[in-house]
Design a protein around this motif. Structure first.
Motif, short mmCIF file in Angstrom:
data_model
loop_
_atom_site.label_atom_id
_atom_site.label_comp_id
_atom_site.label_asym_id
_atom_site.label_seq_id
_atom_site.Cartn_x
_atom_site.Cartn_y
_atom_site.Cartn_z
N PRO A 222 112.67 8.07 87.30
CA PRO A 222 114.09 8.76 87.33
C PRO A 222 114.32 9.38 88.36
O PRO A 222 113.61 9.75 89.39
N GLY A 246 110.76 4.29 76.58
CA GLY A 246 111.10 4.85 77.64
C GLY A 246 110.41 4.55 79.13
O GLY A 246 109.95 3.41 79.17
N ALA A 258 106.55 12.01 85.37
CA ALA A 258 107.80 11.97 84.62
C ALA A 258 107.83 11.26 83.18
O ALA A 258 107.04 10.32 83.35
N ARG A 260 110.58 9.65 80.60
CA ARG A 260 112.07 9.53 79.92
C ARG A 260 112.15 9.13 78.69
O ARG A 260 111.80 7.78 78.62
N THR A 261 112.71 9.64 77.76
CA THR A 261 112.71 9.11 76.32
C THR A 261 113.91 9.72 75.64
O THR A 261 114.76 10.34 76.30
N THR A 265 114.41 13.96 79.83
CA THR A 265 113.52 13.49 80.57
C THR A 265 112.85 14.87 81.10
O THR A 265 113.50 15.79 81.55
#
Length: 307
Positions: A222, A246, A258, A260-261, A265
């Motif tokens: 991300p 994610g 990291a 991201r879901t 994030t």
């Protein structure tokens, strides 16, 4: 007295008695005698007058027909299909799954205190603090993790159990207090679950389990994140998915960099600090209802603010 002599010649020889026979019995024919008698001798199992059949007349046609029959049978048999060749995409997904499982296993052994920036739609950036202690206990402080984002909470698993602690905040300035939710390995009830703590706790077990219904492929980090990243999808149609789909990123030593879901994030902010020996609860354990994730009704705001 006169002696009578028999005349010499063939007649006298024919009448000579054979050894052990009568004098008047004619002599037996010798081998190689009359051809008519030889041809008339009966064959075994046949008539006396039928000559033996030559077998070489059948052997020739059979010798010619047998290869043709074998070729015809072989031509009618379907050829075995070749074994399937794995596609490069499938091989790449298997390799990505193995790599992610190895990094998640390293993350399970990683002991640290790390800050993460949480970015979610329609909410300001927040700092989530993750503590993974040397004795295996953990704690995750989540600003805005309860009451529709108006209350800060902390989830912790100690040797005594699983706890939710209410933290002081501008909207709820009361002293911190904690509520026991269950045993250390119990799941956080859905109505209380902000789903931010999972990437650092129980979802690591799912990522290391090769039997889990997951599809893994390499992914780009991300924006603002680093590390090696993977896209994780679930292949099960169950509504209770083992984790949220994610992007999951890790450093080489297993540090989560990291995530991201749907919850937002999380991006590692700064260098992690050394881990403590064990985690401490944010406050004393009290007898009250835990704080849910849903925003309270206006009439319930005052009662929810009371510890």
């Amino acid at each position: 007295m006169h002696a009578h002599l028999s005349p010499a010649g063939p007649r006298g020889r024919d009448r000579r008695p054979t050894p052990g026979g009568d004098a008047g019995t004619p002599a037996r024919p010798t081998p190689g005698g009359d051809a008519a008698r030889t041809s008339a001798r009966p064959t075994p199992g046949g008539d006396a007058g039928t000559p033996a059949r030559p077998t070489h007349r059948l052997a020739g046609p059979l010798a010619l027909a047998l290869p043709a029959l074998l070729v015809a049978c072989t031509a009618d048999r379907p050829a075995a299909p070749p074994p399937p060749t794995p596609t490069p995409a499938a091989a790449g997904m298997d390799a990505a799954r193995d790599e992610l499982a190895a990094l998640a296993a390293a993350a399970q052994d990683r002991r640290l205190v790390a800050n993460y920036t949480l970015r979610a739609p329609d909410a300001p950036d927040r700092t989530v603090v993750v503590t993974s202690a040397n004795d295996g206990t953990w704690r995750v402080d989540i600003p805005g993790g309860a009451l529709g984002g108006t209350a800060d909470v902390s989830f912790a698993a100690t040797t005594d159990g699983l706890y939710q602690c209410a933290l002081p905040s501008a909207a709820r300035p009361e002293p911190p207090s904690c509520v026991r939710l269950g045993d250390p390995d119990d799941a956080v009830p859905r109505r209380l679950d902000p789903r931010v703590q999972h990437p650092f706790t129980d979802w690591l077990d799912v990522l290391t389990d090769r039997r889990a219904p997951l599809a893994v492929s390499p992914a780009q980090p991300p924006p603002g994140a680093s590390g090696t990243c993977y896209s994780v999808e679930t292949t099960s149609a169950s509504i209770n998915a083992p984790l949220d789909v994610g992007i999951y990123c890790y450093d080489r030593d297993g540090t989560p960099t990291a995530v991201r879901t749907a919850a937002g994030t999380l991006i590692l902010a700064g260098t992690p600090a050394p881990a403590p020996a064990t985690v401490q609860l944010a406050g004393p354990v009290v007898d009250r209802e835990p704080l849910g994730t849903a925003a309270p009704e206006p009439a319930d705001s005052a009662s929810a603010a009371t510890p």
